[in-house]
Enzyme design. Sequence first.
Site: not given
Length: 250
Positions: A9, A11, A95, A97, A167, A173, A212
């Site tokens: 991904n 992003k 996701h 985010e 996730e 991250g 990560s």
Amino acid sequence: MRRILIAGNWKMNGDRALAKTLVQACAQSQQSNPQVDIAVFPPFPLIPEAVAAAAGSAVAVGAQDLSAQLKGAYTGEVSAPMIHETGASMVLIGHSERRQRHQEGPELLTEKLKQALAEGLSPIFCIGESLQQREQERTEAVISQQLSILSKPEFRSQLADLVIAYEPVWAIGTGMSASPEQAQAVHAHIRGLLTKLGARISGSVRILYGGSVTPESAAGLLACADIDGALVGGASLKADAFAAIAAAAN
Ligand code: 13P
């Protein structure tokens, strides 16, 4: 047997040159690891470049999001047929985010899933708990809640090809991956939930871990019984690191 899927991904990163370089490297690593499926999820404008670079290889290209609507006055949105027409075959849905920053909740995600399935795009449905939810020992409850939309009758016949990505938000991250034990425990819970949807679904749905993932952590995670691959963020932007993660799936 579920094939391992290593997905990148990107992003909101990259440009056309990087897209070409990364996808060509993915095609090479797919050839070196033919038992591993590889997919990349570039930003929308880079999808055509990625599709062109993936031509003739087994690398799949997907979008990072899609509209819950088919067409019309939805400024800034991109529909499932538009994504499909670019040559992409997959799409990320839910996701964290987007759940957090764009307030995407179960009703909207249900519509997005419907759009993807109706168009024949393979969804990767993303779920995961926050640090606070984990500390409150609500991880399993949150995961069960996030997956509850899959039990809608209209999805039943279409779930065998679904991919789920677990996730944990606290691992994304942060450099702080879940340990293989922590991840496997949640993946086993997810597999248990899928069993309620039928043996065929629980046997075939792939559950990826994301958060990560690095070349160093990949082998330990991918060795777990219910971890069928990885959804990689930062490390997917470095050709060497992503290739090493694919190789670790061996
Ligand atoms: P990182 O690998 O950068 O933690 O990102 C994970 C992720 O969000 C993939 O979708």
